[in-house]
Design a protein around this motif. Structure first.
Motif, short mmCIF file in Angstrom:
data_model
loop_
_atom_site.label_atom_id
_atom_site.label_comp_id
_atom_site.label_asym_id
_atom_site.label_seq_id
_atom_site.Cartn_x
_atom_site.Cartn_y
_atom_site.Cartn_z
N ILE A 41 -6.51 -0.15 -6.06
CA ILE A 41 -5.50 -1.03 -6.09
C ILE A 41 -4.57 -0.96 -7.54
CG2 ILE A 41 -4.70 -3.44 -5.77
CD1 ILE A 41 -7.14 -3.66 -3.73
N ILE A 73 -4.79 -10.31 -6.15
CA ILE A 73 -4.53 -8.75 -6.01
C ILE A 73 -3.82 -8.28 -7.29
CG2 ILE A 73 -3.25 -7.34 -4.68
CD1 ILE A 73 -5.63 -8.25 -3.10
N PHE A 127 -3.71 -5.35 0.97
CA PHE A 127 -3.65 -3.88 0.33
C PHE A 127 -4.22 -2.96 1.49
CE2 PHE A 127 -4.62 0.00 -1.56
CZ PHE A 127 -3.67 0.26 -2.50
N GLY A 172 0.81 -1.25 0.06
CA GLY A 172 0.06 0.10 -0.02
C GLY A 172 0.89 1.22 0.02
N GLN A 200 -7.61 -8.04 0.54
CA GLN A 200 -6.83 -9.06 0.49
C GLN A 200 -7.12 -10.23 -0.20
OE1 GLN A 200 -6.64 -11.06 4.53
NE2 GLN A 200 -7.89 -9.32 5.28
#
Length: 243
Positions: free
Chosen positions: A235, A226, A211, A37, A220
């Motif tokens: 994201i 992801i 994240f 992140g 997640q």
């Protein structure tokens, strides 16, 4: 499988800054969790709370069956089960590599010096530094110092390893040697929670990628989910800038 770490709805403020805002996370035994992140999202605060270095304002954290909010919990017991590798290597400059790796087992775990040194040498060999046992930290490169820090953590025989941006202080050419060591750790049955900006490592070494942004866990899932499948626009935007 039992959980090695259970984080339940934790909040943490620093003055007017809400660093963590209702974070919950379950980490199974032997699971490898990588937290990613943007800067300031609360990743390092979370990992410091799991290690007991920061105390949440509310919520609970249970690590290897120990409730960190329970005043009866022995900090030494937590230190015995949980090892941490920081951004800065935190080595003692006046002690040799071998002394750095053996100090905590001898002082905290009461391991006999001979055994601590024997095992310390084995871990230094594992991280590729068998020939540096008598050197001092200032005689090593940054990558070598971080590998000493990892060997030091391993010599505590922890059940859980926490790594907070272990490569962020390194010159780019030194990053790979540390990443290689961490990838080898990921093949063991140790529980690992790591904060990193190294997306290749997250993709290769993680069972679960988390994240975080603005003190919260946004999403997640598996690395494949992801990095390749998520429909979360935030994201995707974050990854597009760093991949």
């Amino acid at each position: 499988m039992a959980n090695a770490i259970s984080v339940n709805d934790i909040y943490k403020r620093f003055g007017t800054v809400e660093a963590l805002r209702g974070v919950s996370l379950e980490v199974a035994e032997a699971e490898k969790v990588v937290v990613i992140g943007p800067s300031g999202s609360g990743k390092s605060v979370l990992i410091r709370c799991i290690n007991g270095l920061e105390v949440p304002d509310s919520g609970s954290i249970v690590v290897d069956g120990m409730d960190l909010s329970d005043r009866k919990v022995n900090a030494r017991a937590v230190a015995r089960d949980v090892a941490m590798v920081f951004q800065s290597y935190n080595l003692y400059p006046h002690k040799t590599v071998l002394e750095n790796v053996t100090l905590a087992p001898i002082k905290v775990l009461k391991v006999p010096r001979e055994k601590a040194e024997r095992e310390g040498r084995a871990y230094l060999e594992r991280v590729g530094l068998a020939d540096k046992v008598d050197k001092y930290p200032d005689q090593l490169s940054g990558g070598q110092q971080q590998r000493v820090a990892i060997a030091r953590a391993l010599n505590m025989h922890p059940k859980i390893m926490l790594l907070d941006e272990p490569t962020s202080a390194l010159d780019p050419e030194m990053v790979q040697e540390v990443l290689d060591v961490i990838k080898s750790l990921a093949e063991t049955n140790m529980t690992i929670v790591m904060v990193t900006h190294e997306m290749g490592l997250a993709r290769e070494a993680a069972d679960t990628v988390v994240f975080m942004e603005n003190g919260r866990i946004v999403e997640q899932g598996t690395p494949h989910y992801i990095f390749d499948e998520t429909g979360n626009a935030r994201i995707r935007s974050f990854l597009s800038k760093i991949l």
